[in-house]
Scaffold this motif. Structure first.
Motif, mmCIF file in Angstrom:
data_model
loop_
_atom_site.group_PDB
_atom_site.id
_atom_site.type_symbol
_atom_site.label_atom_id
_atom_site.label_comp_id
_atom_site.label_asym_id
_atom_site.label_seq_id
_atom_site.Cartn_x
_atom_site.Cartn_y
_atom_site.Cartn_z
ATOM 1 N N MET A 249 -19.786 33.630 35.726
ATOM 2 C CA MET A 249 -20.993 34.455 35.701
ATOM 3 C C MET A 249 -21.087 35.172 34.365
ATOM 4 O O MET A 249 -20.095 35.714 33.869
ATOM 5 C CB MET A 249 -20.963 35.469 36.849
ATOM 6 C CG MET A 249 -22.298 36.133 37.121
ATOM 7 S SD MET A 249 -22.345 36.943 38.727
ATOM 8 C CE MET A 249 -24.065 37.466 38.785
ATOM 9 N N ILE B 215 -23.525 30.876 36.628
ATOM 10 C CA ILE B 215 -24.661 31.739 36.942
ATOM 11 C C ILE B 215 -24.986 32.559 35.700
ATOM 12 O O ILE B 215 -24.130 33.290 35.184
ATOM 13 C CB ILE B 215 -24.356 32.671 38.125
ATOM 14 C CG1 ILE B 215 -24.038 31.853 39.380
ATOM 15 C CG2 ILE B 215 -25.513 33.605 38.388
ATOM 16 C CD1 ILE B 215 -23.627 32.694 40.574
ATOM 17 N N ASP C 231 -27.243 35.495 34.712
ATOM 18 C CA ASP C 231 -28.091 36.547 35.283
ATOM 19 C C ASP C 231 -28.891 37.229 34.178
ATOM 20 O O ASP C 231 -28.484 37.228 33.014
ATOM 21 C CB ASP C 231 -27.213 37.565 36.017
ATOM 22 C CG ASP C 231 -28.001 38.339 37.059
ATOM 23 O OD1 ASP C 231 -29.187 38.032 37.253
ATOM 24 O OD2 ASP C 231 -27.421 39.255 37.683
ATOM 25 N N ARG D 277 -24.202 37.250 31.553
ATOM 26 C CA ARG D 277 -25.545 37.807 31.432
ATOM 27 C C ARG D 277 -25.709 38.381 30.035
ATOM 28 O O ARG D 277 -24.732 38.586 29.302
ATOM 29 C CB ARG D 277 -25.797 38.902 32.467
ATOM 30 C CG ARG D 277 -24.861 40.071 32.377
ATOM 31 C CD ARG D 277 -25.371 41.268 33.154
ATOM 32 N NE ARG D 277 -26.479 41.917 32.462
ATOM 33 C CZ ARG D 277 -27.186 42.921 32.980
ATOM 34 N NH1 ARG D 277 -26.924 43.346 34.199
ATOM 35 N NH2 ARG D 277 -28.149 43.488 32.305
ATOM 36 N N ASN E 63 -23.384 42.466 45.543
ATOM 37 C CA ASN E 63 -23.581 41.299 46.404
ATOM 38 C C ASN E 63 -22.275 40.802 47.001
ATOM 39 O O ASN E 63 -22.252 40.325 48.139
ATOM 40 C CB ASN E 63 -24.264 40.185 45.609
ATOM 41 C CG ASN E 63 -25.727 40.463 45.343
ATOM 42 O OD1 ASN E 63 -26.574 40.290 46.201
ATOM 43 N ND2 ASN E 63 -26.033 40.911 44.131
ATOM 44 N N LYS F 45 -32.334 36.723 44.408
ATOM 45 C CA LYS F 45 -31.884 35.698 43.464
ATOM 46 C C LYS F 45 -30.359 35.671 43.353
ATOM 47 O O LYS F 45 -29.732 34.625 43.531
ATOM 48 C CB LYS F 45 -32.504 35.960 42.083
ATOM 49 C CG LYS F 45 -34.012 35.989 42.057
ATOM 50 C CD LYS F 45 -34.541 36.180 40.659
ATOM 51 C CE LYS F 45 -34.229 37.549 40.083
ATOM 52 N NZ LYS F 45 -34.927 38.645 40.791
ATOM 53 N N THR F 46 -29.758 36.816 43.063
ATOM 54 C CA THR F 46 -28.309 36.868 42.860
ATOM 55 C C THR F 46 -27.558 36.603 44.159
ATOM 56 O O THR F 46 -26.533 35.905 44.163
ATOM 57 C CB THR F 46 -27.908 38.245 42.286
ATOM 58 O OG1 THR F 46 -28.704 38.520 41.124
ATOM 59 C CG2 THR F 46 -26.451 38.265 41.899
ATOM 60 N N LEU G 88 -24.941 33.478 44.592
ATOM 61 C CA LEU G 88 -23.529 33.718 44.876
ATOM 62 C C LEU G 88 -23.108 33.099 46.206
ATOM 63 O O LEU G 88 -22.023 32.516 46.315
ATOM 64 C CB LEU G 88 -23.261 35.221 44.904
ATOM 65 C CG LEU G 88 -22.900 35.884 43.574
ATOM 66 C CD1 LEU G 88 -22.741 37.386 43.770
ATOM 67 C CD2 LEU G 88 -21.635 35.292 42.999
ATOM 68 N N ALA H 29 -24.490 44.122 39.726
ATOM 69 C CA ALA H 29 -25.159 43.274 40.723
ATOM 70 C C ALA H 29 -24.156 42.353 41.408
ATOM 71 O O ALA H 29 -24.259 42.087 42.610
ATOM 72 C CB ALA H 29 -26.264 42.459 40.052
ATOM 73 N N LEU H 30 -23.164 41.866 40.645
ATOM 74 C CA LEU H 30 -22.134 41.008 41.237
ATOM 75 C C LEU H 30 -21.323 41.774 42.270
ATOM 76 O O LEU H 30 -21.075 41.285 43.378
ATOM 77 C CB LEU H 30 -21.229 40.467 40.124
ATOM 78 C CG LEU H 30 -19.978 39.713 40.568
ATOM 79 C CD1 LEU H 30 -20.368 38.438 41.302
ATOM 80 C CD2 LEU H 30 -19.105 39.382 39.377
#
Length: 595
Positions: free
Chosen positions: A436, A515, A517, A438, A468, A413-414, A418, A464-465
């Motif tokens: 971004m 985004i 998250d 969350r 990725n 997903k992430t 991105l 997570a950012l």
């Protein structure tokens, strides 16, 4: 990707104006009600299509009236005078024109019978109940007083005391407590309000509430077991319910017999109430769905005999690199705009398409771009399964303003969000930057305050950012384009802003790629706050795993992500897909299945 064999019947195609007419109509008019779908499915099989366009009302602005609403009511179609038949024009492109749509004449006997209006849901015929509300219900949903239809509500005095104790602070609970107090003040201050006889709940404009609100204005005589401490607030509420049950158990002058039910979000309190023989129930109105398995998946598998049934009625045409199919039959009422359909059968070519139009008893399918091939890589990323390809088609479509992605850990997903964001910000210049955010909900114990600026405080939440971006910055795959090959980590970072949700109120994002998250940890109110920040040219991506909710009191049915998926399904500028298969590693996939 391979396509099904072309049909033998040559189609007469709609003009660009006519085919895009439903997209300009009201969103509520694009779907039919569930009752009408069931009737049409049983009574109408596949019908051969006419070679003339039946759009005399729709093309002239009556598209909404020609189709009954999927919500609750259908609107009558305006009458239009018959005109001579004209053959439809051949379509050459699919872009929305700026000129108004021309009017086409209807074919003979083409007018669909007007569907009867769906009746309003009638209230229950049984006697009205008396619901005693616990404090946590009022703090959970300040509008709960108006959710009980024709039934009456009773508030014990201890509930008002607890409500007063929660009014200070800036938390969500404190805000809900203050809003509830203002609502009670408005009801008590209404004209002709009499607390002794009960306050009418519809005096503040909520017509759906037909009952009355009663306060505890006098001491009630009750006796509870000695094992229950008398000074505890929960036990005092149980005592009030016990006294009201005895009081309303018999018919008396001025006081009809009523069933008394305690409504509480506290599981232990409901257990104690049942142990004392009292009727109790949970507050269910906050749940969008009763079962998470009922959530809209965003994709639908076509039956194995689909092409056999559709061989005589299907129309197809080519526009650019896409193929369009116009289908009919009993499957159409089950489709939504921007829903993905796929056909996979042994020995036959597969088809993957998206529903772009639903009109009367026909639907138009548009084949997808294949992002699994190397030439269509997005910032060096290729899709690895069917659902990922569906998701990438939504993320890369400029006409889709809102995308929701759900799936287990490791489904990509992430990474896909991105990759598509960097491509559209740096390569296509479609958006100015990526924002971004969350929900900052800890899995375990809170580690306390974090030093630094807003972005530095959000750093630990954005692992997570970083993970990725480390993969995307390598340009793995070589398909990232000129910007991707020359970009450094600093350049990419300069186009990505990490923001905290706490400061989103009042902001407006213009031409941003937003985004959100871990959206499964958001409440419906928080989700509404974030989505309404979108200004012109902004695209919002909501991602989350509904099986990993860390926010207390939130469930799969009441999560803000579930709320958004259910409310946006069928909207022409929104899409959803549930990612089914993990692509992180064999270890992560096995752990998701067995743990």
């Amino acid at each position: 990707m391979p396509l099904p064999p072309a049909p033998t019947k040559r189609a007469a195609l709609l003009s660009p104006d006519a085919i895009d007419a439903p997209a300009r109509s009201s969103h509520r008019g694009s779907r039919r009600s569930g009752d009408q779908r069931a009737d049409e499915t049983t009574s109408n099989g596949p019908q051969p299509l006419e070679l003339f366009d039946n759009l005399s009302s729709e093309a002239a602005g009556g598209g909404e009236a020609a189709r009954p609403s999927r919500r609750a009511k259908s609107r009558p179609a305006p009458a239009s005078a018959p005109a001579p038949q004209q053959p439809a024009a051949i379509q050459v492109e699919t872009r929305v024109p700026t000129a108004p749509a021309p009017t086409y004449a209807p074919a003979p006997a083409a007018a669909a019978p007007q569907a009867p209006a769906r009746p309003k849901r009638s209230k229950s015929t049984g006697p009205a109940k008396l619901f005693v509300l616990d404090t946590n219900v009022l703090l959970h949903d300040p509008m709960c007083l108006f959710r009980f239809e024709e039934h009456d509500i009773f508030l014990p005095m201890i509930v008002l005391e607890e409500l007063d104790g929660h009014k200070k602070g800036t938390t969500e609970v404190a805000r809900n407590g203050r809003q509830t107090s203002r609502t009670l003040d408005a009801l008590a201050g209404a004209q002709d309000a009499d607390i002794d006889k009960g306050l009418k709940l519809d005096t503040t404009g909520h017509r759906e509430a037909g009952g009355r609100l009663f306060f505890q204005t006098a001491p009630l005589d009750y006796s509870l077991p000695i094992s229950l401490p008398q000074g505890k607030a929960d036990n005092q509420i149980l005592g009030v319910v016990h006294a009201l049950r005895d009081e309303y158990a018999k018919e008396r002058p001025g006081k009809p017999k009523q069933e008394v039910v305690l409504v509480s979000k506290d599981i232990n309190m409901r257990v104690k109430a049942r142990a004392l023989g009292l009727a109790t129930d949970d507050y269910q109105n906050d749940k969008t769905l009763e079962d998470g398995d009922l959530l809209y998946a965003g994709s639908l598998a076509l039956p194995p005999d689909f092409w056999t049934r559709q061989s005589k009625t299907v129309e197809s045409w080519q526009s650019g690199s896409n193929t369009f199919y116009r289908i009919s039959g009993p499957i159409v009422p089950n489709l939504y705009i921007n829903q993905f359909v796929f056909f996979e059968a042994p020995g036959e070519p597969s088809m993957y398409a998206r529903v772009t139009e639903i009109r009367d008893k026909t639907a138009v399918l548009k084949t997808l771009k294949d992002y699994s091939s190397g030439k269509n890589a997005v910032w060096g990323v290729n899709t690895r399964n069917r659902e990922q390809n569906f998701a990438m088609n939504l993320l890369m479509d400029p006409e889709i303003d809102f995308v929701t992605l759900t799936g287990t850990a490791g489904t990509g997903k992430t990474l896909m969000a991105l990759a598509s964001g960097l491509t559209q910000v740096l390569d296509d210049r479609r958006y100015t930057e990526i924002i971004m955010t969350r929900a900052t909900v800890s899995v375990g114990e809170d580690i306390g305050f974090l030093p630094g600026t807003e972005e530095e405080k959000m750093g630990p939440w954005m692992g997570a950012l970083d993970d990725n971006l480390e993969f995307l910055a390598k340009g793995d795959g070589g398909g990232a384009g000129e910007w991707g090959r020359a970009a450094t980590n600093e350049l990419i970072r300069s186009r990505i802003k990490v923001k905290s949700m706490n400061f989103m109120r009042g902001r407006t994002f213009l031409n941003k790629y937003v985004i959100i998250d871990e959206a499964q940890n958001l409440t419906p109110k928080q989700m509404k706050t974030l989505i309404t920040r979108a200004g012109p040219g902004t695209k919002i991506i909501c991602m989350g795993n509904l099986a990993q909710i860390d926010t207390p009191y939130l469930t799969e049915g009441s999560s803000g992500l579930t709320f958004a998926v259910d409310k946006f399904k069928g909207w022409p500028h929104g899409g959803h897909i549930t990612l089914a298969r993990g692509e992180r590693s064999r270890l992560a996939d096995f752990a998701s299945d067995v743990l």
